[in-house]
Scaffold this motif. Structure first.
Motif, PDB file in Angstrom:
ATOM      1  N   TRP A   1     -17.811 -38.222  -0.552  1.00 52.05           N
ATOM      2  CA  TRP A   1     -16.277 -38.605  -0.177  1.00 52.05           C
ATOM      3  C   TRP A   1     -15.787 -40.024  -0.623  1.00 52.05           C
ATOM      4  CZ3 TRP A   1     -19.731 -36.469   3.054  1.00 52.05           C
ATOM      5  CH2 TRP A   1     -20.722 -37.667   3.920  1.00 52.05           C
ATOM      6  N   GLU A   2     -17.349 -40.899  -0.675  1.00 55.54           N
ATOM      7  CA  GLU A   2     -17.121 -42.228  -1.039  1.00 55.54           C
ATOM      8  C   GLU A   2     -16.314 -42.470  -2.547  1.00 55.54           C
ATOM      9  OE1 GLU A   2     -20.759 -44.194  -0.633  1.00 55.54           O
ATOM     10  OE2 GLU A   2     -20.594 -44.226   1.708  1.00 55.54           O
ATOM     11  N   ALA A   3     -16.765 -41.560  -3.487  1.00 52.80           N
ATOM     12  CA  ALA A   3     -16.274 -41.698  -4.822  1.00 52.80           C
ATOM     13  C   ALA A   3     -14.838 -41.317  -4.858  1.00 52.80           C
ATOM     14  CB  ALA A   3     -16.830 -40.358  -5.736  1.00 52.80           C
ATOM     15  N   ARG A   4     -14.310 -40.494  -3.709  1.00 52.99           N
ATOM     16  CA  ARG A   4     -12.945 -40.464  -3.671  1.00 52.99           C
ATOM     17  C   ARG A   4     -12.167 -41.482  -2.917  1.00 52.99           C
ATOM     18  NH1 ARG A   4      -9.582 -35.837  -2.664  1.00 52.99           N
ATOM     19  NH2 ARG A   4     -10.437 -33.975  -3.648  1.00 52.99           N
ATOM     20  N   LYS A   5     -12.945 -42.627  -2.732  1.00 56.03           N
ATOM     21  CA  LYS A   5     -12.325 -43.681  -1.849  1.00 56.03           C
ATOM     22  C   LYS A   5     -11.856 -43.183  -0.597  1.00 56.03           C
ATOM     23  CE  LYS A   5     -12.024 -46.856  -5.814  1.00 56.03           C
ATOM     24  NZ  LYS A   5     -11.200 -47.546  -6.541  1.00 56.03           N
ATOM     25  N   TRP A   6     -12.592 -42.243   0.111  1.00 55.77           N
ATOM     26  CA  TRP A   6     -12.146 -41.559   1.267  1.00 55.77           C
ATOM     27  C   TRP A   6     -12.950 -42.055   2.449  1.00 55.77           C
ATOM     28  CZ3 TRP A   6     -13.530 -36.068   2.815  1.00 55.77           C
ATOM     29  CH2 TRP A   6     -12.756 -35.929   4.245  1.00 55.77           C
ATOM     30  N   SER A   7     -12.449 -42.118   3.633  1.00 52.32           N
ATOM     31  CA  SER A   7     -13.548 -42.678   4.808  1.00 52.32           C
ATOM     32  C   SER A   7     -14.119 -41.490   5.159  1.00 52.32           C
ATOM     33  CB  SER A   7     -12.429 -43.194   5.791  1.00 52.32           C
ATOM     34  OG  SER A   7     -11.674 -42.278   6.372  1.00 52.32           O
ATOM     35  N   GLY A   8     -13.549 -40.209   5.012  1.00 47.84           N
ATOM     36  CA  GLY A   8     -14.582 -39.092   5.645  1.00 47.84           C
ATOM     37  C   GLY A   8     -13.693 -38.708   6.697  1.00 47.84           C
ATOM     38  N   SER A   9     -12.530 -39.421   7.291  1.00 44.99           N
ATOM     39  CA  SER A   9     -11.587 -39.065   8.331  1.00 44.99           C
ATOM     40  C   SER A   9     -10.482 -37.983   8.125  1.00 44.99           C
ATOM     41  CB  SER A   9     -11.373 -40.392   9.082  1.00 44.99           C
ATOM     42  OG  SER A   9     -10.555 -40.116   9.991  1.00 44.99           O
ATOM     43  N   LEU A  10     -10.228 -37.275   8.804  1.00 43.30           N
ATOM     44  CA  LEU A  10      -9.203 -36.444   8.406  1.00 43.30           C
ATOM     45  C   LEU A  10      -8.654 -35.538   9.686  1.00 43.30           C
ATOM     46  CD1 LEU A  10      -7.713 -34.145   6.179  1.00 43.30           C
ATOM     47  CD2 LEU A  10      -9.877 -32.927   6.329  1.00 43.30           C
ATOM     48  N   ILE A  11      -7.349 -35.525   9.590  1.00 41.66           N
ATOM     49  CA  ILE A  11      -6.679 -34.569  10.632  1.00 41.66           C
ATOM     50  C   ILE A  11      -5.833 -33.609   9.552  1.00 41.66           C
ATOM     51  CG2 ILE A  11      -5.033 -34.207  12.295  1.00 41.66           C
ATOM     52  CD1 ILE A  11      -5.999 -37.006  13.420  1.00 41.66           C
ATOM     53  N   CYS A  12      -5.583 -32.295   9.867  1.00 41.71           N
ATOM     54  CA  CYS A  12      -5.161 -31.304   8.902  1.00 41.71           C
ATOM     55  C   CYS A  12      -4.593 -30.254   9.829  1.00 41.71           C
ATOM     56  CB  CYS A  12      -6.221 -30.638   7.868  1.00 41.71           C
ATOM     57  SG  CYS A  12      -7.624 -29.724   8.631  1.00 41.71           S
ATOM     58  N   ASP A  13      -3.753 -29.415   8.883  1.00 43.25           N
ATOM     59  CA  ASP A  13      -3.481 -28.317   9.909  1.00 43.25           C
ATOM     60  C   ASP A  13      -4.059 -26.915   9.674  1.00 43.25           C
ATOM     61  OD1 ASP A  13      -2.606 -28.050   7.272  1.00 43.25           O
ATOM     62  OD2 ASP A  13      -0.467 -27.468   7.467  1.00 43.25           O
ATOM     63  N   MET A  14      -5.355 -27.127   9.623  1.00 40.81           N
ATOM     64  CA  MET A  14      -6.336 -26.003   9.633  1.00 40.81           C
ATOM     65  C   MET A  14      -7.035 -25.890  10.757  1.00 40.81           C
ATOM     66  SD  MET A  14      -7.185 -26.146   5.687  1.00 40.81           S
ATOM     67  CE  MET A  14      -7.861 -24.761   5.230  1.00 40.81           C
ATOM     68  N   PRO A  15      -7.834 -24.765  11.119  1.00 39.60           N
ATOM     69  CA  PRO A  15      -8.613 -24.685  12.093  1.00 39.60           C
ATOM     70  C   PRO A  15      -9.538 -26.061  12.438  1.00 39.60           C
ATOM     71  CG  PRO A  15      -8.253 -22.400  11.261  1.00 39.60           C
ATOM     72  CD  PRO A  15      -7.652 -23.371  10.449  1.00 39.60           C
ATOM     73  N   VAL A  16     -10.378 -26.171  11.312  1.00 39.56           N
ATOM     74  CA  VAL A  16     -10.875 -27.499  11.233  1.00 39.56           C
ATOM     75  C   VAL A  16     -10.202 -28.772  11.331  1.00 39.56           C
ATOM     76  CG1 VAL A  16     -13.088 -26.418   9.923  1.00 39.56           C
ATOM     77  CG2 VAL A  16     -11.214 -27.360   8.627  1.00 39.56           C
ATOM     78  N   GLN A  17      -9.775 -29.166  12.431  1.00 34.87           N
ATOM     79  CA  GLN A  17      -8.521 -29.947  12.559  1.00 34.87           C
ATOM     80  C   GLN A  17      -8.841 -31.183  12.395  1.00 34.87           C
ATOM     81  OE1 GLN A  17      -5.774 -29.881  16.001  1.00 34.87           O
ATOM     82  NE2 GLN A  17      -6.420 -31.893  16.128  1.00 34.87           N
ATOM     83  N   GLN A  18     -10.175 -31.762  12.833  1.00 41.35           N
ATOM     84  CA  GLN A  18     -10.459 -33.125  12.601  1.00 41.35           C
ATOM     85  C   GLN A  18     -11.875 -33.073  12.020  1.00 41.35           C
ATOM     86  OE1 GLN A  18     -10.226 -35.304  16.363  1.00 41.35           O
ATOM     87  NE2 GLN A  18      -9.960 -37.305  15.277  1.00 41.35           N
ATOM     88  N   ILE A  19     -12.029 -33.948  11.274  1.00 39.03           N
ATOM     89  CA  ILE A  19     -13.372 -34.473  10.574  1.00 39.03           C
ATOM     90  C   ILE A  19     -13.407 -35.729  10.476  1.00 39.03           C
ATOM     91  CG2 ILE A  19     -14.542 -34.053   8.277  1.00 39.03           C
ATOM     92  CD1 ILE A  19     -13.170 -31.367   7.914  1.00 39.03           C
ATOM     93  N   TRP A  20     -14.552 -36.248  10.660  1.00 41.28           N
ATOM     94  CA  TRP A  20     -14.966 -37.649  10.344  1.00 41.28           C
ATOM     95  C   TRP A  20     -16.335 -37.793  10.072  1.00 41.28           C
ATOM     96  CZ3 TRP A  20     -14.299 -35.898  15.304  1.00 41.28           C
ATOM     97  CH2 TRP A  20     -15.286 -35.563  16.174  1.00 41.28           C
ATOM     98  N   GLU A  21     -16.932 -38.943   9.380  1.00 44.49           N
ATOM     99  CA  GLU A  21     -18.271 -39.080   8.831  1.00 44.49           C
ATOM    100  C   GLU A  21     -19.102 -39.641  10.222  1.00 44.49           C
ATOM    101  OE1 GLU A  21     -20.700 -41.995   6.091  1.00 44.49           O
ATOM    102  OE2 GLU A  21     -18.583 -42.492   6.537  1.00 44.49           O
ATOM    103  N   GLY A  22     -20.370 -38.709  10.481  1.00 37.20           N
ATOM    104  CA  GLY A  22     -21.000 -38.811  11.440  1.00 37.20           C
ATOM    105  C   GLY A  22     -22.432 -39.316  11.061  1.00 37.20           C
ATOM    106  N   THR A  23     -22.731 -39.891   9.909  1.00 38.44           N
ATOM    107  CA  THR A  23     -23.933 -40.426   9.421  1.00 38.44           C
ATOM    108  C   THR A  23     -24.769 -41.170  10.388  1.00 38.44           C
ATOM    109  OG1 THR A  23     -23.077 -40.220   6.995  1.00 38.44           O
ATOM    110  CG2 THR A  23     -25.160 -41.263   7.499  1.00 38.44           C
ATOM    111  N   LYS A  24     -25.893 -40.796  10.734  1.00 37.65           N
ATOM    112  CA  LYS A  24     -26.645 -41.650  11.604  1.00 37.65           C
ATOM    113  C   LYS A  24     -28.114 -41.712  10.739  1.00 37.65           C
ATOM    114  CE  LYS A  24     -24.706 -40.878  16.149  1.00 37.65           C
ATOM    115  NZ  LYS A  24     -23.493 -41.223  15.274  1.00 37.65           N
TER     116      LYS A  24
END
Length: 426
Positions: free
Chosen positions: A289-312
């Motif tokens: 996602w970094e190559a996309r210059k995207w934070s990894g955070s997403l809210i969408c109109d699909m069942p996978v409604q919310q996504i974020w980077e959880g790297t530990k």
């Protein structure tokens, strides 16, 4: 005085700390094979860590932040916000929302702020508020949203906040929580995480308690009178002078109280609903996602409604947060992880190319919680809220469902402070 604490999640651990500091003898019990309750950082057999439960700390959750710092854990500011929003194939940045959605959000927030002016600290004493308790958050959204996109955005936003569908959330209960946000900075929500995971914080906190914690002790029955409380477990029993129960309401419902709790207390526990939430942790071979210059955070109109980077650590992770009826959909899908990555791939084709494996944690089916955190259903405030935290004889109650910060880690710690004062004063 000897105090028993059953449930060694955030509220139980904090209460044990405070009671020991006050010089009070404690006996500590936990049904799981670990402490932390719904705060659970899991490290799998390949060394990959992820937070299966609560993960975020708001900037004004001072109890949680102070506890972390007192244990030598410096909270990490949330990186690389904002994320993106996807609706019907179109996207925008979360901080540059479509005008119609933004206008609807501002309209709803203004209406909510105005309603909050009439809500005091004892809302159940104001019968004129009953009408607000009879309707749902979804009703309020429909009333204030003028566009289809704005209506979807508000439903999605508050579904994530409440952990369940707005149709199940009572408006008055939601407004009581909304009052906590009036006047706060826009970036206060989800401002911090802990690098080692939220579960690690309460592992550290439990290690500071002098009294040993007895794990895998499932409480079956409580026999109490005006002199003592007898705790009957699957194996053996213990007698204490006072008892603090910190487990979620569904766990309380399974315990036999002898004599029974008052009717209003039993009804309040039964009416306190737990949000339907699952988390899916997706591991990738690189942070594509970094190559996309995207934070990894997403809210969408699909069942996978919310996504974020959880790297530990060094392994790239995206966490997927699924609520309400969509959680039920995934729980009936034997290939839930694959379904989640397939949906993400529809939005981000690179996802499937870099996907390694995933794991799902089902809080709905968790035998000790039956949900992720509490919410107030319609009718809860006027009929039950005043009874939910009230002690009965020598039995006291704490947990996020008994606090002003309802449903938050901060609320669990807040409730521990209140319960400890009750016990000391008693």
């Amino acid at each position: 005085m000897r105090v028993g604490i059953v449930g060694m999640g955030a509220a139980g651990i904090r209460a044990a700390q405070l009671l020991e500091k006050a010089g009070i003898e404690v006996r500590l019990f936990e049904a799981r094979d670990r402490v932390g309750g719904r705060l659970c950082t899991i490290t799998d057999n390949q060394g990959v860590a992820y937070d299966a439960g609560g993960e975020w700390v708001d900037a004004d959750h001072y109890r949680t932040l102070d506890l972390a710092r007192s244990l030598g854990v410096e909270p990490d500011p949330t990186p690389r916000w904002p994320g993106i929003v996807c609706f019907e194939g179109k996207t925008c940045k979360e901080d540059d929302l479509w005008n119609d959605a933004l206008e609807d959000e501002l309209r709803l927030q203004s209406a909510a702020t105005e309603l909050c002016r009439n809500i005091d600290s004892t809302p159940w004493n104001n019968p004129e508020l009953s009408a607000l308790d009879d309707v749902t958050l979804a009703d309020f959204i429909r009333e204030n949203a003028t566009s289809e996109r704005g209506r979807w955005w508000l439903m999605a936003k508050y579904r994530s906040d409440e952990g369940d569908d707005p149709e199940r959330i009572g408006l008055l209960g939601w407004l009581i929580g909304f009052k906590n946000y009036i006047g706060r900075d826009d970036d206060a929500a989800s401002a911090f995480r802990l690098a080692g995971g939220m579960g690690r914080l309460f592992d550290l906190a439990s290690n500071k308690i002098k009294t040993p914690i007895q794990l895998e002790r499932v409480l079956l029955r409580i026999v109490h009178d005006d002199r003592k409380v007898i705790l009957q477990f699957e194996q053996g029993e213990t007698t204490v002078d006072r008892l603090l129960l910190t487990m979620p309401p569904p766990a309380l419902e399974r315990i036999v109280f002898d004599p029974a709790l008052p009717k209003e207390k039993r009804c309040a526990i039964e009416a306190c609903e737990m949000s339907r939430i699952i988390k899916i942790c997706m591991q990738f071979d690189s942070p594509w996602w970094e190559a996309r210059k995207w934070s990894g955070s997403l809210i969408c109109d699909m069942p996978v409604q919310q996504i974020w980077e959880g790297t530990k650590g060094s392994v790239p992770i995206l966490n997927c947060y699924i609520c309400g009826k969509d959680a039920d959909y995934f729980l009936h899908n034997k290939q839930a992880v694959q379904a989640a990555i397939s949906q993400l791939t529809e939005l981000m084709p690179e996802a499937s190319q870099h996907f390694v494996r995933g794991v799902m944690y089902d809080w709905v089916g968790d035998s000790f919680a039956h949900g992720a955190f509490p919410h107030m259903a319609p009718g809860f405030v006027m009929n039950h809220l005043q009874h939910i935290s009230r002690p009965y004889d020598r039995i006291h109650f704490a947990g996020d469902y008994t606090a002003n910060w309802f449903g938050f880690i901060e609320g669990a710690l807040e409730s521990a402070e209140r319960a400890v004062i009750e016990i000391i004063n008693a």
